[in-house]
Scaffold this motif. Structure first.
Motif, PDB file in Angstrom:
ATOM      1  N   ILE A  10      -5.566  -8.856   0.919  1.00  0.00           N
ATOM      2  CA  ILE A  10      -4.599  -7.882   0.133  1.00  0.00           C
ATOM      3  C   ILE A  10      -5.516  -6.387   0.331  1.00  0.00           C
ATOM      4  CG2 ILE A  10      -4.122  -7.292  -2.521  1.00  0.00           C
ATOM      5  CD1 ILE A  10      -3.564 -10.093  -2.804  1.00  0.00           C
ATOM      6  N   ASP A  11      -6.702  -6.380   0.077  1.00  0.00           N
ATOM      7  CA  ASP A  11      -7.497  -5.368   0.539  1.00  0.00           C
ATOM      8  C   ASP A  11      -7.156  -4.552   1.968  1.00  0.00           C
ATOM      9  OD1 ASP A  11      -8.488  -5.239  -2.309  1.00  0.00           O
ATOM     10  OD2 ASP A  11     -10.351  -6.004  -1.357  1.00  0.00           O
ATOM     11  N   GLU A  12      -7.126  -5.536   2.759  1.00  0.00           N
ATOM     12  CA  GLU A  12      -6.751  -5.136   4.052  1.00  0.00           C
ATOM     13  C   GLU A  12      -5.341  -4.394   4.238  1.00  0.00           C
ATOM     14  OE1 GLU A  12      -6.274  -7.922   7.897  1.00  0.00           O
ATOM     15  OE2 GLU A  12      -8.310  -8.384   6.785  1.00  0.00           O
ATOM     16  N   MET A  13      -4.436  -5.199   3.514  1.00  0.00           N
ATOM     17  CA  MET A  13      -3.036  -4.820   3.580  1.00  0.00           C
ATOM     18  C   MET A  13      -2.959  -3.381   2.721  1.00  0.00           C
ATOM     19  SD  MET A  13      -1.347  -6.682   5.373  1.00  0.00           S
ATOM     20  CE  MET A  13       0.264  -5.825   5.191  1.00  0.00           C
ATOM     21  N   LEU A  14      -3.604  -3.112   1.712  1.00  0.00           N
ATOM     22  CA  LEU A  14      -3.912  -1.884   1.062  1.00  0.00           C
ATOM     23  C   LEU A  14      -4.347  -0.699   2.110  1.00  0.00           C
ATOM     24  CD1 LEU A  14      -4.516  -2.452  -2.711  1.00  0.00           C
ATOM     25  CD2 LEU A  14      -3.004  -0.954  -1.916  1.00  0.00           C
ATOM     26  N   ASP A  15      -5.402  -0.989   2.475  1.00  0.00           N
ATOM     27  CA  ASP A  15      -6.008  -0.183   3.516  1.00  0.00           C
ATOM     28  C   ASP A  15      -5.340   0.192   4.654  1.00  0.00           C
ATOM     29  OD1 ASP A  15      -8.688   1.185   4.208  1.00  0.00           O
ATOM     30  OD2 ASP A  15      -8.666  -0.325   5.794  1.00  0.00           O
ATOM     31  N   ASP A  16      -4.569  -0.811   5.130  1.00  0.00           N
ATOM     32  CA  ASP A  16      -3.546  -0.707   6.425  1.00  0.00           C
ATOM     33  C   ASP A  16      -2.610   0.449   5.640  1.00  0.00           C
ATOM     34  OD1 ASP A  16      -2.044  -1.052   8.977  1.00  0.00           O
ATOM     35  OD2 ASP A  16      -0.683  -2.116   7.512  1.00  0.00           O
ATOM     36  N   LEU A  17      -2.092   0.151   4.727  1.00  0.00           N
ATOM     37  CA  LEU A  17      -0.858   1.124   4.090  1.00  0.00           C
ATOM     38  C   LEU A  17      -1.260   2.548   4.116  1.00  0.00           C
ATOM     39  CD1 LEU A  17       1.838   1.294   2.412  1.00  0.00           C
ATOM     40  CD2 LEU A  17       0.749   0.853   0.281  1.00  0.00           C
ATOM     41  N   LEU A  18      -2.662   2.738   3.514  1.00  0.00           N
ATOM     42  CA  LEU A  18      -3.272   3.957   3.459  1.00  0.00           C
ATOM     43  C   LEU A  18      -3.407   4.888   4.644  1.00  0.00           C
ATOM     44  CD1 LEU A  18      -4.800   3.429  -0.018  1.00  0.00           C
ATOM     45  CD2 LEU A  18      -2.723   4.392   0.350  1.00  0.00           C
ATOM     46  N   THR A  19      -4.473   3.980   5.541  1.00  0.00           N
ATOM     47  CA  THR A  19      -4.695   4.664   6.498  1.00  0.00           C
ATOM     48  C   THR A  19      -3.689   4.843   7.701  1.00  0.00           C
ATOM     49  OG1 THR A  19      -5.328   2.469   7.610  1.00  0.00           O
ATOM     50  CG2 THR A  19      -7.221   3.811   6.715  1.00  0.00           C
ATOM     51  N   THR A  20      -2.643   4.021   7.835  1.00  0.00           N
ATOM     52  CA  THR A  20      -1.621   3.955   8.733  1.00  0.00           C
ATOM     53  C   THR A  20      -0.913   5.252   8.479  1.00  0.00           C
ATOM     54  OG1 THR A  20      -1.354   1.700   9.201  1.00  0.00           O
ATOM     55  CG2 THR A  20       0.462   3.108   9.784  1.00  0.00           C
ATOM     56  N   GLN A  21      -0.720   5.477   7.153  1.00  0.00           N
ATOM     57  CA  GLN A  21       0.401   6.583   6.551  1.00  0.00           C
ATOM     58  C   GLN A  21      -0.450   7.870   6.953  1.00  0.00           C
ATOM     59  OE1 GLN A  21       0.892   6.950   2.148  1.00  0.00           O
ATOM     60  NE2 GLN A  21       3.113   6.919   2.829  1.00  0.00           N
ATOM     61  N   LYS A  22      -1.762   7.836   6.778  1.00  0.00           N
ATOM     62  CA  LYS A  22      -2.728   9.145   6.742  1.00  0.00           C
ATOM     63  C   LYS A  22      -2.513   9.472   8.406  1.00  0.00           C
ATOM     64  CE  LYS A  22      -7.096  11.205   5.659  1.00  0.00           C
ATOM     65  NZ  LYS A  22      -8.553  10.634   5.351  1.00  0.00           N
ATOM     66  N   ALA A  23      -2.708   8.471   9.194  1.00  0.00           N
ATOM     67  CA  ALA A  23      -2.505   8.761  10.628  1.00  0.00           C
ATOM     68  C   ALA A  23      -1.347   9.174  11.106  1.00  0.00           C
ATOM     69  CB  ALA A  23      -2.782   7.415  11.425  1.00  0.00           C
ATOM     70  N   GLN A  24      -0.171   8.712  10.553  1.00  0.00           N
ATOM     71  CA  GLN A  24       1.009   9.089  10.810  1.00  0.00           C
ATOM     72  C   GLN A  24       1.306  10.376  10.633  1.00  0.00           C
ATOM     73  OE1 GLN A  24       3.373   4.677  11.357  1.00  0.00           O
ATOM     74  NE2 GLN A  24       3.982   6.175   9.601  1.00  0.00           N
ATOM     75  N   ARG A  25       0.868  10.889   9.394  1.00  0.00           N
ATOM     76  CA  ARG A  25       1.187  12.179   8.784  1.00  0.00           C
ATOM     77  C   ARG A  25       0.689  13.070   9.692  1.00  0.00           C
ATOM     78  NH1 ARG A  25       1.688  11.490   2.337  1.00  0.00           N
ATOM     79  NH2 ARG A  25       3.521  10.270   2.307  1.00  0.00           N
ATOM     80  N   ALA A  26      -0.667  12.734   9.985  1.00  0.00           N
ATOM     81  CA  ALA A  26      -1.435  13.786  10.631  1.00  0.00           C
ATOM     82  C   ALA A  26      -1.013  14.267  11.988  1.00  0.00           C
ATOM     83  CB  ALA A  26      -2.898  13.352  10.988  1.00  0.00           C
ATOM     84  N   LYS A  27      -0.481  13.132  12.857  1.00  0.00           N
ATOM     85  CA  LYS A  27       0.156  12.934  13.913  1.00  0.00           C
ATOM     86  C   LYS A  27       1.508  13.960  13.823  1.00  0.00           C
ATOM     87  CE  LYS A  27       1.355  10.237  18.171  1.00  0.00           C
ATOM     88  NZ  LYS A  27       2.340   9.430  18.311  1.00  0.00           N
ATOM     89  N   ALA A  28       2.351  13.751  12.798  1.00  0.00           N
ATOM     90  CA  ALA A  28       3.349  14.515  12.506  1.00  0.00           C
ATOM     91  C   ALA A  28       3.239  15.929  12.311  1.00  0.00           C
ATOM     92  CB  ALA A  28       4.411  14.100  11.527  1.00  0.00           C
ATOM     93  N   ASP A  29       2.195  16.248  11.722  1.00  0.00           N
ATOM     94  CA  ASP A  29       1.767  17.581  11.330  1.00  0.00           C
ATOM     95  C   ASP A  29       1.417  18.331  12.767  1.00  0.00           C
ATOM     96  OD1 ASP A  29       2.305  17.691   8.714  1.00  0.00           O
ATOM     97  OD2 ASP A  29       0.376  16.804   8.161  1.00  0.00           O
ATOM     98  N   GLU A  30       0.557  17.437  13.551  1.00  0.00           N
ATOM     99  CA  GLU A  30       0.080  18.085  14.823  1.00  0.00           C
ATOM    100  C   GLU A  30       1.315  18.495  15.678  1.00  0.00           C
ATOM    101  OE1 GLU A  30      -2.629  19.070  15.609  1.00  0.00           O
ATOM    102  OE2 GLU A  30      -2.845  19.157  17.747  1.00  0.00           O
ATOM    103  N   GLU A  31       2.273  17.653  15.842  1.00  0.00           N
ATOM    104  CA  GLU A  31       3.373  17.634  16.382  1.00  0.00           C
ATOM    105  C   GLU A  31       4.117  18.926  16.213  1.00  0.00           C
ATOM    106  OE1 GLU A  31       5.316  13.795  16.836  1.00  0.00           O
ATOM    107  OE2 GLU A  31       3.748  13.100  18.099  1.00  0.00           O
ATOM    108  N   LEU A  32       4.463  19.062  14.800  1.00  0.00           N
ATOM    109  CA  LEU A  32       5.201  20.278  14.234  1.00  0.00           C
ATOM    110  C   LEU A  32       4.457  21.549  14.722  1.00  0.00           C
ATOM    111  CD1 LEU A  32       7.379  20.962  12.147  1.00  0.00           C
ATOM    112  CD2 LEU A  32       5.803  20.913  10.697  1.00  0.00           C
TER     113      LEU A  32
END
Lengths: 131, 98
Positions: free
Chosen positions: B63-85
């Motif tokens: 469960i911790d793994e899934m929570l961690d995946d939720l937060l780290t993936t979101q952070k990485a995806q958002r950073a990528k979108a910001d960079e592309e913008l």
């Protein structure tokens, strides 16, 4: 924003569902927990894929609208999306509690309530594209 | 719930019912013991395989793994979108005047 239609109905449905789940045998409760686990993993993967594509679309449409508008659109989307993330965290915590406290009907009630809220929020965020 | 998962769970239920039926039939005395043993072995292996597939052990670390995946993936995806913008609207540098 999460729709709060029929606010009195949902707690009643949740209590009835929790009672039914508790009334079932231990095997049925375990199956329910495992089915919820699998469904939450699937929903999370779907949400992540949706979010990636949605943010890419916002960035692409900023070609027309400009940098500031793109930045504002991303911020507005993320405000809604953060609520879904919180609800996912709530479901994972409820799932952990239900898995540990297998005999506790309250743990089931919390799990069902958390899952119902998450499902509604996912539908609201994606306009019905996510289950 | 995803339709494929629903279908998989339904299929697993049907298989379990089938196994119960086969086991009940095998409990009758008019079957040769070697065939009984072979069929029991196959049924047992299939049942164990499905149980493993259908019932992953839910642990706190998963469960911790899934929570961690939720937060780290979101952070990485958002950073990528910001960079592309940012890159999309970056003004090309003016050539330096000699």
């Amino acid at each position: 924003m999460i729709s709060m239609t029929r606010p009195m109905t949902r707690p009643i449905v949740t209590i009835v569902l929790a009672f039914v789940l508790f009334a079932c045998g231990a095997s049925a409760r375990e199956k329910t927990i495992h089915a919820t686990y699998v469904a939450t993993v699937t929903a999370q993967k779907g949400f992540q894929a949706f979010e990636k594509q949605h943010e890419a679309n916002i960035v692409a449409s900023s070609r027309e609208t400009g940098y500031e508008a793109g930045k504002a659109a991303l911020a507005a989307y993320r405000e809604k999306s953060d609520r879904v993330t919180e609800l996912f965290a709530g479901v994972w915590r409820a799932l952990a509690a239900a898995a540990v406290l297998n005999e506790d009907p309250k743990a089931f009630a919390n799990l069902v309530e958390a899952w119902t809220l998450l499902q509604q929020a996912l539908r609201d965020l994606s306009g019905g594209k996510l289950p | 719930m995803n339709t494929n998962i629903k279908e998989a769970l339904r299929l697993a239920e049907v298989l379990f019912d089938g196994f119960d039926l086969v086991e009940r039939l095998l409990d009758t005395d008019d079957n040769p013991s070697d065939i009984l043993a072979a069929v029991r072995g196959v049924v047992g292996a299939l049942r164990a395989g499905i149980e493993r597939k259908q019932s992953p052990v839910i642990t706190q670390s998963k469960i911790d793994e899934m929570l961690d995946d939720l937060l780290t993936t979101q952070k990485a995806q958002r950073a990528k979108a910001d960079e592309e913008l940012r890159k999309m609207h970056e003004k090309p540098e003016e050539p330096q005047k000699l």
